[in-house]
Design an enzyme around this catalytic site. Structure first.
Site, PDB file in Angstrom:
ATOM      1  CB  SER A 100      -0.693  -0.114   0.763  1.00 44.09           C
ATOM      2  OG  SER A 100      -2.084   0.679   0.875  1.00 44.09           O
ATOM      3  CG  ASP A 131      -6.968  -2.312  -4.104  1.00 44.92           C
ATOM      4  OD1 ASP A 131      -7.452  -1.761  -3.112  1.00 44.92           O
ATOM      5  OD2 ASP A 131      -5.957  -2.196  -3.906  1.00 44.92           O
ATOM      6  CG  HIS A 170      -6.230  -2.042  -0.147  1.00 47.36           C
ATOM      7  ND1 HIS A 170      -5.244  -1.831  -0.885  1.00 47.36           N
ATOM      8  CD2 HIS A 170      -5.459  -1.160   1.643  1.00 47.36           C
ATOM      9  CE1 HIS A 170      -4.214  -0.831  -0.856  1.00 47.36           C
ATOM     10  NE2 HIS A 170      -4.175  -0.566   1.120  1.00 47.36           N
TER      11      HIS A 170
END
EC number: 3.1.1.n2
Length: 422
Positions: free
Chosen positions: A230, A331, A363
């Site tokens: 991320s 995601d 995600h």
């Protein structure tokens, strides 16, 4: 002692100096001095003697662990309030806060098991200081066996550039250590303690520390892999690009891009121009994002995808290692298109790059739910197989490795997936 962001001396020269940091650093670092795996094993094996002294040693160690756990809990709480203060009170933020609370409660059975191992496992060396700034610490996850030098993964965790914390990588670190891989989870200054240039600088210094010192822990300095998740994928990719540019210009460096065998980017974003509106609509408001990224004028500098189009950095691009990007097709926190366009840009610049897309994964599926589920995990198996590709013995051991333990019941994982704010 302040360590230069560009230089990290060998461990033997700095062991005593690292203990002389600020009170905050000492609170979180506790008595966890830098020590080699041999010292760790000697301390553990020394828990039996005839005069009863080991009981005192265990009590002192337990007390330190409790104190460290309290300090870590305090830090996590403070990070949460930082997030609260900077996001402000808006309906998007409130709904996501409630969803996050429900999500965490549903996964709590797994979190508690991981937390116990994080604080009390002898394979975890917490809060090793790698630099002179606050948050310049890393956790090491050391395999149970000590035969030969081990491959190493340097992991930079995510957290929206605001709540990133080294312990977020504990599950990954523990599981990779079971496959004979050393993992170094880096902490770094978050916003508002630092902005993006500070985060990238911290990550680069942490990577330098690992490159120069990991052999003392049984790590192979010639088999180091860099990984980010991320926001951590964005930060680590920026650090890698900056290092390649410095190296291409002949500047003084404390670690080389050539020491990184491959880069793994998980669910990352690499073009800030394409993300600012997306994040604003999801609750990371534009004004905050611009503050984190030091204004829109800095977007190009901290967008690896955009920098690849600059002919002046093409020489640097040739120095980059094999880059593998992983993303879930479902995601919504960072669109999968972010990894696709970055892969295209890398390949156009003749960088060896590939994209692995996981259909239907969100995600958090790849980084949390799937590892907590136990058993077979495509992402985990893919990473391990790439790290062990040149080690036939390790591949044979992987083939007969027992399935990973389930940490959370399936119905809780499914409910968590439904309420996840990510």
């Amino acid at each position: 002692m302040q360590l230069s962001p560009e230089r990290c001396r060998p461990m033997s020269e700095n062991r005593e100096a690292w203990s002389a940091n600020s009170e905050e650093m000492e609170l979180l670092h506790g008595s966890n001095r830098l020590s080699s795996p041999e010292h760790v094993r000697r301390r553990v094996s020394g828990n039996s003697s005839e005069d009863g002294s080991p009981r005192i040693c265990r009590q002192q160690s337990f007390g330190r662990d409790i104190g460290h756990a309290a300090a870590e809990t305090y830090l996590i709480t403070r990070l949460s309030f930082n997030l609260l203060g900077y996001l402000g009170v808006g309906y998007r933020w409130i709904t996501r806060l409630l969803a996050l609370a429900c999500y965490a409660m549903l996964l709590m059975p797994g979190f508690l098991q991981v937390a116990y191992l994080y604080f009390f496992s002898s394979q975890v060396r917490r809060s090793i200081v790698y630099g002179g700034h606050p948050r310049n610490r890393l956790d090491l996850y050391i395999p149970p066996t000590s035969d030969g030098l081990k491959p190493v993964v340097v992991f930079v965790t995510g957290g929206a550039w605001i709540i990133g914390y080294k312990a977020w990588g504990s599950l990954l670190g523990l599981q990779l250590a079971e496959r004979d891989i050393i993992v170094a989870c880096l902490d770094y200054r978050n916003f508002p303690q630092g902005t993006i240039s500070d985060m990238v600088s911290d990550a680069a210094q942490g990577i330098s520390f690992v490159c120069n010192n990991i052999s003392a822990f049984g790590g192979d300095p010639n088999r180091i892999y860099l990984m980010g998740q991320s926001a951590g994928a964005h930060i680590s990719s920026c650090a890698l690009f900056e290092q390649a540019i410095k190296e291409s210009r002949g500047e003084s460096i404390s670690w080389s891009v050539s020491q990184i065998k491959a880069y793994f980017g998980l669910s990352g974003g690499y073009n800030l121009f394409n993300l600012v509106e997306h994040f604003h609509n999801r609750g990371l408001y534009r004004s905050i994002f611009l503050s984190i990224m030091e204004g829109e004028e800095s977007f190009k500098q901290f967008s690896p995808e955009v920098r690849l189009k600059d002919l002046n950095v093409r020489k640097a691009a040739a120095l980059l290692p094999h880059i593998i990007l992983f993303h879930g097709s479902a995601d919504y926190s960072i669109p999968p298109e972010a990894s696709k366009t970055f892969t295209d840009a890398l390949q156009a610049a003749e960088v060896k790059a590939e994209l692995v897309m996981y259909k239907g994964k969100t995600h958090t599926d790849l980084f949390l739910q799937d590892p907590l589920r136990g058993g077979k995990d495509e992402l985990f198996d893919h990473i391990v197989s790439m790290i062990h590709a040149d080690d036939s013995d390790a591949l044979r051991n992987d083939a007969v490795a027992p399935p990973r333990k389930r940490l959370v019941p399936e119905f809780l994982l499914k409910l968590a997936g439904r309420v996840s704010p990510f």
